[in-house]
Design a protein around this motif. Sequence first.
Motif, PDB file in Angstrom:
ATOM      1  N   ARG A  20       0.824  -1.207   0.000  1.00 29.47           N
ATOM      2  CA  ARG A  20       0.000   0.000   0.000  1.00 29.47           C
ATOM      3  C   ARG A  20       0.860   1.259   0.000  1.00 29.47           C
ATOM      4  NH1 ARG A  20      -3.842  -3.034   2.977  1.00 29.47           N
ATOM      5  NH2 ARG A  20      -2.852  -2.609   4.981  1.00 29.47           N
ATOM      6  N   GLU A  21       1.930   1.231   0.770  1.00 29.78           N
ATOM      7  CA  GLU A  21       2.770   2.412   0.870  1.00 29.78           C
ATOM      8  C   GLU A  21       3.552   2.666  -0.423  1.00 29.78           C
ATOM      9  OE1 GLU A  21       4.312   5.832   2.701  1.00 29.78           O
ATOM     10  OE2 GLU A  21       2.534   4.609   2.999  1.00 29.78           O
ATOM     11  N   ILE A  22       4.079   1.625  -1.054  1.00 24.18           N
ATOM     12  CA  ILE A  22       4.797   1.877  -2.316  1.00 24.18           C
ATOM     13  C   ILE A  22       3.823   2.330  -3.391  1.00 24.18           C
ATOM     14  CG2 ILE A  22       6.726   0.340  -1.788  1.00 24.18           C
ATOM     15  CD1 ILE A  22       5.564  -1.621  -3.840  1.00 24.18           C
ATOM     16  N   ALA A  23       2.589   1.813  -3.369  1.00 23.66           N
ATOM     17  CA  ALA A  23       1.593   2.264  -4.344  1.00 23.66           C
ATOM     18  C   ALA A  23       1.256   3.729  -4.112  1.00 23.66           C
ATOM     19  CB  ALA A  23       0.334   1.409  -4.246  1.00 23.66           C
ATOM     20  N   ARG A  24       1.105   4.130  -2.860  1.00 22.62           N
ATOM     21  CA  ARG A  24       0.792   5.529  -2.549  1.00 22.62           C
ATOM     22  C   ARG A  24       1.903   6.455  -3.027  1.00 22.62           C
ATOM     23  NH1 ARG A  24       1.767   9.449   1.118  1.00 22.62           N
ATOM     24  NH2 ARG A  24       3.319   8.219   2.229  1.00 22.62           N
ATOM     25  N   LEU A  25       3.146   6.041  -2.836  1.00 20.11           N
ATOM     26  CA  LEU A  25       4.278   6.894  -3.182  1.00 20.11           C
ATOM     27  C   LEU A  25       4.563   6.940  -4.682  1.00 20.11           C
ATOM     28  CD1 LEU A  25       6.719   5.932  -0.293  1.00 20.11           C
ATOM     29  CD2 LEU A  25       5.429   8.064  -0.550  1.00 20.11           C
ATOM     30  N   VAL A  26       4.336   5.831  -5.387  1.00 15.76           N
ATOM     31  CA  VAL A  26       4.780   5.739  -6.779  1.00 15.76           C
ATOM     32  C   VAL A  26       3.637   5.905  -7.779  1.00 15.76           C
ATOM     33  CG1 VAL A  26       5.871   4.227  -8.484  1.00 15.76           C
ATOM     34  CG2 VAL A  26       6.755   4.313  -6.160  1.00 15.76           C
ATOM     35  N   LEU A  27       2.485   5.283  -7.530  1.00 15.12           N
ATOM     36  CA  LEU A  27       1.417   5.290  -8.544  1.00 15.12           C
ATOM     37  C   LEU A  27       0.850   6.675  -8.812  1.00 15.12           C
ATOM     38  CD1 LEU A  27      -0.633   2.038  -7.928  1.00 15.12           C
ATOM     39  CD2 LEU A  27       0.852   2.592  -9.836  1.00 15.12           C
ATOM     40  N   SER A  28       0.791   7.529  -7.806  1.00 14.88           N
ATOM     41  CA  SER A  28       0.232   8.859  -8.045  1.00 14.88           C
ATOM     42  C   SER A  28       1.114   9.668  -8.995  1.00 14.88           C
ATOM     43  CB  SER A  28       0.029   9.597  -6.731  1.00 14.88           C
ATOM     44  OG  SER A  28       1.267   9.766  -6.080  1.00 14.88           O
ATOM     45  N   GLU A  29       2.392   9.361  -9.048  1.00 15.66           N
ATOM     46  CA  GLU A  29       3.314  10.076  -9.942  1.00 15.66           C
ATOM     47  C   GLU A  29       3.505   9.361 -11.274  1.00 15.66           C
ATOM     48  OE1 GLU A  29       4.780  13.049  -9.401  1.00 15.66           O
ATOM     49  OE2 GLU A  29       3.631  13.196  -7.545  1.00 15.66           O
ATOM     50  N   HIS A  30       3.628   8.030 -11.241  1.00 14.31           N
ATOM     51  CA  HIS A  30       4.007   7.274 -12.436  1.00 14.31           C
ATOM     52  C   HIS A  30       2.885   6.413 -13.015  1.00 14.31           C
ATOM     53  CE1 HIS A  30       8.176   8.442 -11.854  1.00 14.31           C
ATOM     54  NE2 HIS A  30       8.053   8.121 -10.585  1.00 14.31           N
ATOM     55  N   GLY A  31       1.748   6.342 -12.342  1.00 13.29           N
ATOM     56  CA  GLY A  31       0.640   5.536 -12.837  1.00 13.29           C
ATOM     57  C   GLY A  31      -0.120   6.251 -13.940  1.00 13.29           C
ATOM     58  N   SER A  32      -0.927   5.504 -14.666  1.00 15.24           N
ATOM     59  CA  SER A  32      -1.728   6.058 -15.758  1.00 15.24           C
ATOM     60  C   SER A  32      -3.191   6.133 -15.343  1.00 15.24           C
ATOM     61  CB  SER A  32      -1.609   5.178 -17.003  1.00 15.24           C
ATOM     62  OG  SER A  32      -0.277   5.095 -17.425  1.00 15.24           O
ATOM     63  N   ALA A  33      -3.836   7.237 -15.666  1.00 12.39           N
ATOM     64  CA  ALA A  33      -5.251   7.401 -15.353  1.00 12.39           C
ATOM     65  C   ALA A  33      -6.070   6.371 -16.118  1.00 12.39           C
ATOM     66  CB  ALA A  33      -5.709   8.809 -15.706  1.00 12.39           C
ATOM     67  N   GLY A  34      -7.132   5.902 -15.505  1.00 12.18           N
ATOM     68  CA  GLY A  34      -8.002   4.935 -16.154  1.00 12.18           C
ATOM     69  C   GLY A  34      -7.451   3.520 -16.140  1.00 12.18           C
ATOM     70  N   MET A  35      -6.529   3.235 -15.243  1.00 13.27           N
ATOM     71  CA  MET A  35      -5.938   1.894 -15.157  1.00 13.27           C
ATOM     72  C   MET A  35      -6.298   1.255 -13.826  1.00 13.27           C
ATOM     73  SD  MET A  35      -4.062   1.130 -17.874  1.00 13.27           S
ATOM     74  CE  MET A  35      -2.750   0.021 -17.446  1.00 13.27           C
ATOM     75  N   ASP A  36      -6.404  -0.075 -13.849  1.00 20.76           N
ATOM     76  CA  ASP A  36      -6.516  -0.866 -12.625  1.00 20.76           C
ATOM     77  C   ASP A  36      -5.186  -1.571 -12.412  1.00 20.76           C
ATOM     78  OD1 ASP A  36      -9.138  -0.197 -12.261  1.00 20.76           O
ATOM     79  OD2 ASP A  36      -9.952  -2.132 -12.902  1.00 20.76           O
ATOM     80  N   TYR A  37      -4.654  -1.476 -11.209  1.00 18.45           N
ATOM     81  CA  TYR A  37      -3.422  -2.159 -10.843  1.00 18.45           C
ATOM     82  C   TYR A  37      -3.709  -3.054  -9.655  1.00 18.45           C
ATOM     83  CZ  TYR A  37      -1.071   1.521 -13.536  1.00 18.45           C
ATOM     84  OH  TYR A  37      -0.681   2.389 -14.520  1.00 18.45           O
ATOM     85  N   VAL A  38      -3.140  -4.260  -9.674  1.00 15.49           N
ATOM     86  CA  VAL A  38      -3.212  -5.164  -8.520  1.00 15.49           C
ATOM     87  C   VAL A  38      -1.788  -5.573  -8.180  1.00 15.49           C
ATOM     88  CG1 VAL A  38      -4.028  -7.387  -7.648  1.00 15.49           C
ATOM     89  CG2 VAL A  38      -5.513  -6.009  -9.090  1.00 15.49           C
ATOM     90  N   LEU A  39      -1.398  -5.357  -6.934  1.00 16.60           N
ATOM     91  CA  LEU A  39      -0.085  -5.764  -6.452  1.00 16.60           C
ATOM     92  C   LEU A  39      -0.256  -7.014  -5.607  1.00 16.60           C
ATOM     93  CD1 LEU A  39       0.071  -2.494  -6.772  1.00 16.60           C
ATOM     94  CD2 LEU A  39       2.267  -2.851  -5.686  1.00 16.60           C
ATOM     95  N   ILE A  40       0.482  -8.054  -5.966  1.00 21.05           N
ATOM     96  CA  ILE A  40       0.384  -9.345  -5.292  1.00 21.05           C
ATOM     97  C   ILE A  40       1.688  -9.600  -4.557  1.00 21.05           C
ATOM     98  CG2 ILE A  40       0.023 -11.811  -5.593  1.00 21.05           C
ATOM     99  CD1 ILE A  40      -1.344 -11.125  -8.276  1.00 21.05           C
ATOM    100  N   GLY A  41       1.590  -9.815  -3.259  1.00 17.71           N
ATOM    101  CA  GLY A  41       2.770 -10.089  -2.451  1.00 17.71           C
ATOM    102  C   GLY A  41       3.343 -11.460  -2.740  1.00 17.71           C
ATOM    103  N   ARG A  42       4.665 -11.575  -2.590  1.00 15.95           N
ATOM    104  CA  ARG A  42       5.350 -12.838  -2.824  1.00 15.95           C
ATOM    105  C   ARG A  42       5.868 -13.394  -1.503  1.00 15.95           C
ATOM    106  NH1 ARG A  42       8.890 -12.738  -8.130  1.00 15.95           N
ATOM    107  NH2 ARG A  42       8.386 -14.927  -7.959  1.00 15.95           N
TER     108      ARG A  42
END
Length: 131
Positions: free
Chosen positions: A85-107
């Motif tokens: 959640r924290e890496i998504a908050r920090l990175v997706l708002s700057e580098h993500g694309s509008a109108g996209m769905d992203y799912v991050l799956i832990g390993r």
Amino acid sequence: MIPPEAPLPNDVVGQGTPPAGHLRLEILKARADFLRAARAKRVVTPGFVLQYRPRDEGDVIRVGFTCSKKVGNAVARNRAKRRLREIARLVLSEHGSAGMDYVLIGRAEVTANRPFDVMLDDLRQALSRAT
């Protein structure tokens, strides 16, 4: 009157937090959204798996997080999801694309223990490969 231990307005408030990005993040909650993302494209990184798919509507980025029981017990899964959640908050708002769905799956045994700055770089690289 302001108590002496309280920070003054525009003083320490907001230090250490990144500037607000130009895109808003929403959380995926519906199972159908996760299933649609699972059928879409993916990028595998050492710390997590990123699934992504374009949507037709909306100017927001939607993001979901999941960790299977392979990651560990509930404490380990929750820790891994907090980090995602924290890496998504920090990175997706700057580098993500509008109108996209992203799912991050832990390993398993990696997401909770991988250095945080390396995971930030992993997400940036995964997004650059995704576009």
